[in-house]
Design a protein around this motif. Structure first.
Motif: not given
Lengths: 391, 433
Positions: B237-253
């Motif tokens: 629910g936090s913006e920080k969580a969205v930011e984290y998953y965006q970073e994670l997704y970029n890394e994994v991609t």
């Protein structure tokens, strides 16, 4: 010394064979009498048997196999750290003991029983299988509505099989019959409270357990007859202490264990074996135009103390203390099945409540097929001696 | 058994560490700053509601697993057993109670604050109910809210069940939360948070689905338990969580583009020999050694059920900002351990086929009947439906007495040998065709 009446001994013997008939012959014979009769099996602890009775179904308690059946297949379905009850039940299901059953209800008591409901679905047992997920919210408008819908679902399951529409009169009649049943059971406990030597704890156990597998009308007749005999004085009191057993509400202790406790000098004057048969703590109104609602209200407001019910606001520890006082017991034996999370997680708090009230207690664990009772007998004997000598 | 080396960390892991560090600092100063603290559980958690009311969540299971990883759980469990808790019962409960008795020191070495609210969102585990009854007695007088989540006993979520949960939320749970928070719930703020939840959930699913590639760039179990952290606990629910998953997704991609294999504490894996689906939680007391057995053998977990305890998002569920309470109700009912056994078997079958797994492994946990009861039947069903070799090991969540390294290693090595042999035979058969 006056002996027990031969007819009473005969009744107890009849109950003994009914209670541990793992082929459920009586129930199967009952079903054969009419094509619209159904058998609905249920596990410990509680289901409202009235709705089944009113739908021309026989509610049949599946309380486990005890030490009466060798477990072979069941052990291949369960890890060693899971309680014994479900492995015996799956063994019965796979051995076709339950083939004539139309449906199964798995009351919400723990995750093992919950998951067993899914196992029955996977092995295709029964025409319907329900996890009986009674509400943990006790507001009539919230939990009550949900509970009513749950009962209606089960009523519909049965209707789809036998076409029976439950009438108001039929449900009221069932409610009255089960009211009478609970009252008769309570009468037996009340007599034993004062005269525990008239009927042993194992005899009471067999008599009550027989009621799980026969129709309530017949059970009421048996109970009435038993009461007539035990109202008269016979037998001889022993110098035993009086104890309450707590924690055996789901997986049942072996008969040998109950016998060992009594032989060690402890009259069991109350217990939570087959708690479902005494779940509702008062009469349910069987005269209204909405009997289903009466079942709902009774569950919300008159349920007994049980580890299956969220107890904040009405702690079961206080209720145990009350029971000890009401029964004038000398102590409590905490006797839970191994790996029984609900009973074992409640135990420290219950013990604490006993300590606070100066109530003596001991504890041990069992499996339904425990075969060695020497240690338990010694423990119970020492408990009895310590109370007789020092309290 | 060699000593584990210092773990190699990806950027997303550093971000997550920082998020957790900040949370624990906030918790340690909560009382001074007038912040209210809510103790609650991971499956079926109501994090958005807690955050929307400016309260701070504490998750006793997370405390317990962290105690396990920090090698503290053994003594906590023994302390609880001294109080009368049986050896047979859930070790999360005993570890939590033992930790509380020892001063309730959190993973950062700071004391966790006492709760202002015990929020029992009772999803998929009967023991939760017992656990909170015990906590209620340990924190007398603390406000308690209980949300009963009905089980998906028939494999579906019915409208009756949704109505029951929404009524509990509206008429009981939220009013109690508002009372403790000292403010009214702002539904617009809640909706905004649910929007963030859905964004993070989209990204999380994309991360999980990268494991369909061969080789997989991620390990969906051992690394998955880190990846799922923000979404399953205090940050959904936090913006920080969205930011984290965006970073994670970029890394994994990026890893995927480069054809890299999963990152382990000892660096990147060099070879993907076996692709596995795993059922059941991991062991926490010996987590690193446990993981090492797998990566040393080239075994990658491509899908796991444990990473679905906080929501089975890859099957389509998303929080819905325009139906906040209904959506929270469906979320609670949809968590993995609230699914019935046939649903669980179907999901495992889907994973094995969709992620082209070579084998299926169960880590059966002594403490957790919600997961463990019925797993042997599930294993047979999977074997019949999917025709893959199945393996079965046993351990515990946080009780070190139930982790036998040699025994588990021995079993896994035999299992991997069997998988290896099968691959050889299958390759020979293919060559003949």
């Amino acid at each position: 010394m006056k002996q027990a009446a031969p007819r009473l001994i005969e009744l107890v013997e009849e109950c003994k064979s009914l209670a541990f008939d793992l082929n459920f012959s009586y129930a199967k014979e009952w079903k054969k009498q009419s094509p619209d009769r159904l058998l609905v099996g249920y596990l410990p602890i509680y289901v409202p048997r009235q709705i089944m009775h009113a739908a021309n179904a026989l509610p049949v308690g599946i309380m486990g196999v005890g030490d009466r059946k060798q477990i072979i297949k069941g052990d291949a379905y369960y890890q060693s750290y899971i309680c014994h009850l479900p492995r015996g039940i799956i063994e019965m299901a796979l051995d076709h003991n339950l083939d004539d059953f139309d449906g199964f209800l798995f009351p919400s008591i723990c995750d093992c029983v919950r998951n067993l409901s899914g196992m029955f679905k996977l092995v295709h047992k029964g025409k319907f299988t329900r996890y009986f997920d009674y509400p943990q919210n006790f507001d009539e408008h919230i939990g009550g509505t949900f509970y009513r819908e749950l009962l209606e679902t089960i009523i519909n399951d049965m209707h789809l099989l036998n076409g029976v529409n439950i009438s108001i009169e039929a449900l009221n009649r069932s409610i009255s019959l089960y009211n009478k049943n609970r009252k008769l059971v309570e009468t037996i406990y009340n007599i034993r409270q004062d005269y525990p030597w008239r009927l042993s704890a194992t005899d009471v156990y067999h008599i009550i357990r027989a009621g799980m597998v026969i129709n309530v009308e017949k059970h009421n007749e048996i109970l009435e007859e038993v009461i007539r005999y035990i109202e008269e004085d016979y037998g001889e009191p022993m110098d035993n202490i009086r104890v309450i057993i707590s924690g055996s509400f789901c997986e049942q202790p072996p008969i040998g264990l109950i016998k060992s406790i009594e032989m060690a000098g402890c009259y069991i004057i109350d217990d939570d074996f087959m708690l479902g048969s005494r779940w509702i703590q008062d009469d349910i109104n069987g005269t209204t135009e909405d009997p289903l609602n009466e079942l709902v209200i009774s569950f919300l407001t008159k349920s007994t103390a049980s580890s299956a019910i969220y107890d904040v606001g009405n702690p079961r520890s206080a209720r145990l203390v009350q029971l000890v006082k009401r029964r004038n017991a000398d102590g409590v034996i905490f006797c839970a099945a191994s790996f029984c999370d609900p009973a074992l997680l409640d135990r420290p708090e219950l013990q604490k409540a006993c300590d606070a009230e100066g109530i003596a207690h001991i504890n041990f664990q069992f499996h339904e097929n425990t075969g060695q009772f020497k240690v338990i007998k010694e423990q119970a004997g020492t408990f009895s001696d310590s109370i007789k000598l020092w309290v | 058994m060699s000593n584990p080396k210092e773990a190699i960390k990806e950027n997303s892991m550093i971000i997550q560490k920082e998020m957790l560090g900040n949370l624990f600092t906030e918790l340690s100063t909560a009382k001074e700053n007038g912040k209210k603290v809510v103790y609650t559980f991971v499956p079926g958690n109501l994090t958005e509601l807690i955050l929307a009311l400016d309260m701070l969540p504490v998750y006793p299971e997370i405390n317990a697993l962290q105690s396990g990883m920090r090698k503290k759980s053994g003594s906590y469990i023994k302390d609880a057993e001294k109080m009368g808790f049986s050896e047979d019962v859930c070790t999360y409960v005993k570890c939590d109670i033992g930790m509380m008795l020892s001063g309730n020191i959190g993973p950062t070495g700071e004391k966790l604050p006492d709760p202002d609210l015990l929020l029992l969102s009772y999803t998929g585990c009967f023991t939760f109910l017992k656990w909170f009854e015990n906590l209620e007695r340990l924190y007398p007088g603390v406000e308690i809210a209980m949300l009963h989540t009905p089980y998906q006993e028939d494999g579906t979520i019915t409208q009756d069940q949704v109505n029951y949960m929404v009524k509990q939320l509206k008429e009981d749970v939220i009013p109690k939360m508002e009372k403790v928070a000292g403010k009214k719930l702002d539904y617009d703020r809640l909706s905004k948070m649910l929007e963030n939840s859905a964004k993070a959930e989209d990204l999380w699913v994309k991360v999980l689905q990268t494991a369909k590639n061969r080789p997989s760039p991620i390990d969906s179990y051992f690394a998955g338990v880190y990846y799922m952290g923000p979404l399953f606990t205090a940050f959904r629910g936090s913006e920080k969580a969205v930011e984290y998953y965006q970073e994670l997704y970029n890394e994994v991609t990026e890893r995927l583009k480069q054809g890299l294999l999963p990152v382990t504490p000892e660096g990147e894996m060099k070879e993907e020999r076996f692709r596995l689906v795993v059922e059941g939680p991991p062991n926490w007391t010996n987590f690193r050694e446990f993981w090492k057995i797998f990566y040393d053998m080239g075994a990658v977990i491509v899908a796991s059920t444990y990473t679905k305890v906080g929501g089975v998002y890859d099957q389509g569920f998303r929080h819905e900002p325009d139906k906040p309470l209904e959506s929270l109700a469906k979320y609670c009912m949809g968590c993995y351990t609230n699914l019935n056994l046939p649903q669980r078997v179907d999901l495992l079958e889907y994973y094995i086929k969709e992620y082209k797994a070579d084998g299926f492994l169960i880590n059966s946990i002594k403490s957790c009947n919600s997961f463990s009861a019925g797993q042997l039947l599930m294993m047979r069903e999977i074997e019949q439906r999917c025709g893959v070799p199945v393996g079965f090991i046993e351990s515990d969540l946080v009780d070190p007495r139930y982790f036998s390294y040699a025994n588990i290693k021995n079993r896994l090595e035999s299992y991997f040998q069997m998988l290896g042999q099968r691959k050889v035979i299958m390759a020979q058969e293919e060559a003949q065709v």
